[in-house]
Motif scaffolding. Structure first.
Motif, PDB file in Angstrom:
ATOM      1  N   THR A  95      62.567  -2.721  23.375  1.00 46.15           N
ATOM      2  CA  THR A  95      62.779  -2.484  24.271  1.00 46.15           C
ATOM      3  C   THR A  95      63.334  -0.957  24.429  1.00 46.15           C
ATOM      4  OG1 THR A  95      63.241  -4.582  25.164  1.00 46.15           O
ATOM      5  CG2 THR A  95      64.153  -2.923  26.337  1.00 46.15           C
ATOM      6  N   SER A  96      64.497  -0.677  23.710  1.00 45.61           N
ATOM      7  CA  SER A  96      64.899   0.535  23.618  1.00 45.61           C
ATOM      8  C   SER A  96      64.091   1.904  23.013  1.00 45.61           C
ATOM      9  CB  SER A  96      66.448   0.504  22.784  1.00 45.61           C
ATOM     10  OG  SER A  96      65.730   0.310  21.317  1.00 45.61           O
ATOM     11  N   ASN A  97      63.324   1.420  22.132  1.00 46.44           N
ATOM     12  CA  ASN A  97      62.218   2.544  21.925  1.00 46.44           C
ATOM     13  C   ASN A  97      61.353   2.593  22.952  1.00 46.44           C
ATOM     14  OD1 ASN A  97      62.838   3.628  19.173  1.00 46.44           O
ATOM     15  ND2 ASN A  97      62.921   1.294  18.600  1.00 46.44           N
ATOM     16  N   LEU A  98      60.935   1.887  23.742  1.00 47.45           N
ATOM     17  CA  LEU A  98      59.798   1.754  24.817  1.00 47.45           C
ATOM     18  C   LEU A  98      60.630   2.670  25.958  1.00 47.45           C
ATOM     19  CD1 LEU A  98      57.192   0.993  25.964  1.00 47.45           C
ATOM     20  CD2 LEU A  98      58.229  -1.102  26.871  1.00 47.45           C
ATOM     21  N   LEU A  99      61.752   2.466  26.031  1.00 44.31           N
ATOM     22  CA  LEU A  99      62.456   3.380  27.191  1.00 44.31           C
ATOM     23  C   LEU A  99      62.421   4.640  26.793  1.00 44.31           C
ATOM     24  CD1 LEU A  99      65.489   0.860  28.086  1.00 44.31           C
ATOM     25  CD2 LEU A  99      63.201   1.544  29.675  1.00 44.31           C
ATOM     26  N   PHE A 100      62.924   5.090  25.504  1.00 44.70           N
ATOM     27  CA  PHE A 100      63.091   6.397  24.857  1.00 44.70           C
ATOM     28  C   PHE A 100      61.591   6.945  25.004  1.00 44.70           C
ATOM     29  CE2 PHE A 100      67.517   5.231  23.517  1.00 44.70           C
ATOM     30  CZ  PHE A 100      67.998   6.286  23.977  1.00 44.70           C
ATOM     31  N   THR A 101      60.596   6.270  24.784  1.00 48.53           N
ATOM     32  CA  THR A 101      59.230   6.830  24.875  1.00 48.53           C
ATOM     33  C   THR A 101      58.734   7.175  26.100  1.00 48.53           C
ATOM     34  OG1 THR A 101      58.614   5.117  22.855  1.00 48.53           O
ATOM     35  CG2 THR A 101      56.747   6.216  24.185  1.00 48.53           C
ATOM     36  N   VAL A 102      59.119   6.515  27.007  1.00 46.01           N
ATOM     37  CA  VAL A 102      58.852   6.944  28.468  1.00 46.01           C
ATOM     38  C   VAL A 102      59.656   8.102  28.852  1.00 46.01           C
ATOM     39  CG1 VAL A 102      59.126   6.204  31.077  1.00 46.01           C
ATOM     40  CG2 VAL A 102      58.117   4.505  29.138  1.00 46.01           C
TER      41      VAL A 102
END
Length: 343
Positions: A95-102
Motif C-alpha cells: 500500500t505504501s509503495n503504491l501511494l508513493f508510485t502515484v
C-alpha cells in the motif's frame, strides 16, 4: 448295566463342557474379518491371557492413529499470530509503495508538462535546460515512481530479485541522506555561498525564465526581503540597472514592495520603479531593504526543530521500509526452503 449307562452319561456331559469352554475362547469375529474391517476396533471375548493380549494389541493399534489424527487436527488451525503479522507487513509495504508510485507519477507529469509548456526542448532553449527547475521535478518523479513500483510489484508477487533491488536502492538513499546531512552541517558557510551564487544567477535571469521568476517572487514575498544581501543587488539585472533604457531602470520587482497590491486587490507591477534611486530612509517605506539570505538563515534557525523532526520521521519511514522488506525476504526464503524439503 446301570453303572455302564451312568458312565456313558458322565462322558457325554464332559464332552459338552469341553466344547462349551472351547467356544468361549474363540473370537466372535474372526481375524480375517478384522483385517477386512480396516480401522474398526475389535474386542475378543475370552478368559485366557492370549485373548487379553490380542485385545490390548488391537486397541493400541487403533488408538495410536486416532491420537495422531487428533494431534494433526489440533495443529491444523489457521495462520499463527506471526503469519498474520507477516501478511499485515506485506500489504502495508504494498500500500505504501503504491501511494508513493502515484505521487511519483504525478510529480513526473507536472515536470514534463512544465518542460513542454515552456518549450524547453526547443533548439534555442535546450542549452539552459540543465538549470530548469522542472527538470528536477521530472527526475525526482521518475525516480520515486520507478523505485516505489519496484517495491510494490516485488512485494505483491514475492519476487526476490525485485525486493532485493528495492531494498538496495532504499539503503543507498538512506546512506546518501545521512551523508548529505553531515555535509550540510559541516559546510554551512560554503552552502550559504552557494545559495548566494544561485540567487544572484536567478536574479540575472529574472525576466527570461518564468520558473526562476516565480521562485524568486515567492521567496521575496514570503520572507519579506529583497535581493540576496540587500535590495541594491538588483542592479545586476540588465533591466533593473540604472543604465538600462527601459521603464524598469533603477527599479526592483514588485515582490520587493511592502504593499504590492494597489488598493489591496490589484497587483501593482510598477510599485518598485525608481526604488534604487532612493536612499534607505526613503526606500524603507516602499520596499524591503534586507536581503533574502539573512531571512533564510533566520527562518532555518526559527524552524530548526520542525525541520529536524520531519527529517527524522522521513528517515525513520525509510528504515522501517528496509526492515519490512528484509522480513518479507526472510519469510519468502523460509517458505521456499520448507517447500524444497517436503517436495
Amino acid at each position: 448295566m446301570g453303572r455302564f449307562s451312568s458312565f456313558r452319561r458322565f462322558l457325554f456331559f464332559w464332552d459338552r463342557r469341553n466344547s462349551f469352554h472351547n467356544g468361549e475362547k474363540r473370537p466372535l469375529i474372526s481375524k480375517g474379518d478384522v483385517k477386512a474391517g480396516g480401522n474398526s476396533s475389535v474386542l475378543y471375548l475370552g478368559t485366557d491371557d492370549s485373548s487379553g493380549s490380542q485385545t490390548s494389541s488391537s486397541s493400541s493399534n487403533h488408538v495410536g492413529p486416532t491420537k495422531g489424527t487428533s494431534w494433526n487436527i489440533f495443529n491444523s488451525h489457521g495462520p499463527s499470530s506471526s503469519s498474520w503479522s507477516d501478511y499485515l507487513l506485506k500489504y502495508l509495504l504494498i500500500t505504501s509503495n503504491l501511494l508513493f508510485t502515484v505521487l511519483g507519477l504525478v510529480t513526473l507529469v507536472v515536470g514534463l508538462w512544465g518542460l513542454i509548456n515552456k518549450e524547453s526542448f526547443a533548439q534555442e532553449k535546450i542549452s539552459g535546460i540543465g538549470t530548469d527547475p522542472m527538470l528536477l521535478f521530472t527526475f525526482l518523479g521518475f525516480t520515486v515512481a520507478l523505485l516505489s513500483l519496484t517495491g510494490c510489484v516485488g512485494a505483491l508477487r514475492e519476487n526476490l530479485c525485485l525486493l532485493r533491488t528495492f531494498s538496495t536502492a532504499v539503503l543507498l538513499l538512506v546512506v546518501a541522506q545521512i551523508l548529505a546531512a553531515i555535509i550540510v552541517y559541516s559546510l554551512q558557510g560554503q552552502i550559504m555561498e552557494y545559495l548566494r551564487s544561485g540567487m544572484l544567477a536567478a536574479m540575472v535571469r529574472y525576466q527570461d525564465d518564468l520558473d526562476l521568476r516565480f521562485i524568486t517572487d515567492e521567496i521575496q514575498t514570503g520572507l519579506q526581503c529583497c535581493g540576496a544581501d540587500t535590495y541594491r543587488d538588483w542592479e545586476i539585472n540588465v533591466y533593473f540597472n540604472c543604465s538600462a533604457p527601459g521603464v524598469q531602470a533603477c527599479g526592483v520587482p514588485p515582490s520587493c514592495c511592502v504593499d504590492p497590491l494597489e488598493n489591496g486587490t490589484v497587483w501593482n507591477s510598477q510599485c518598485g520603479v525608481g526604488a534604487l534611486q532612493l536612499d534607505e530612509f526613503s526606500a524603507q517605506s516602499v520596499i524591503f531593504l534586507g536581503g533574502c539570505l539573512g531571512s533564510i538563515s533566520r527562518w532555518i534557525e526559527h524552524h530548526g526543530g520542525v525541520i529536524g523532526t520531519v527529517s527524522i520521521v522521513l528517515l525513520g519511514v525509510q528504515i522501517l521500509t528496509l526492515v519490512i522488506t528484509a522480513r518479507l525476504l526472510q519469510k519468502i526464503n523460509w517458505n521456499r526452503a520448507q517447500h524444497d524439503v517436503y517436495s
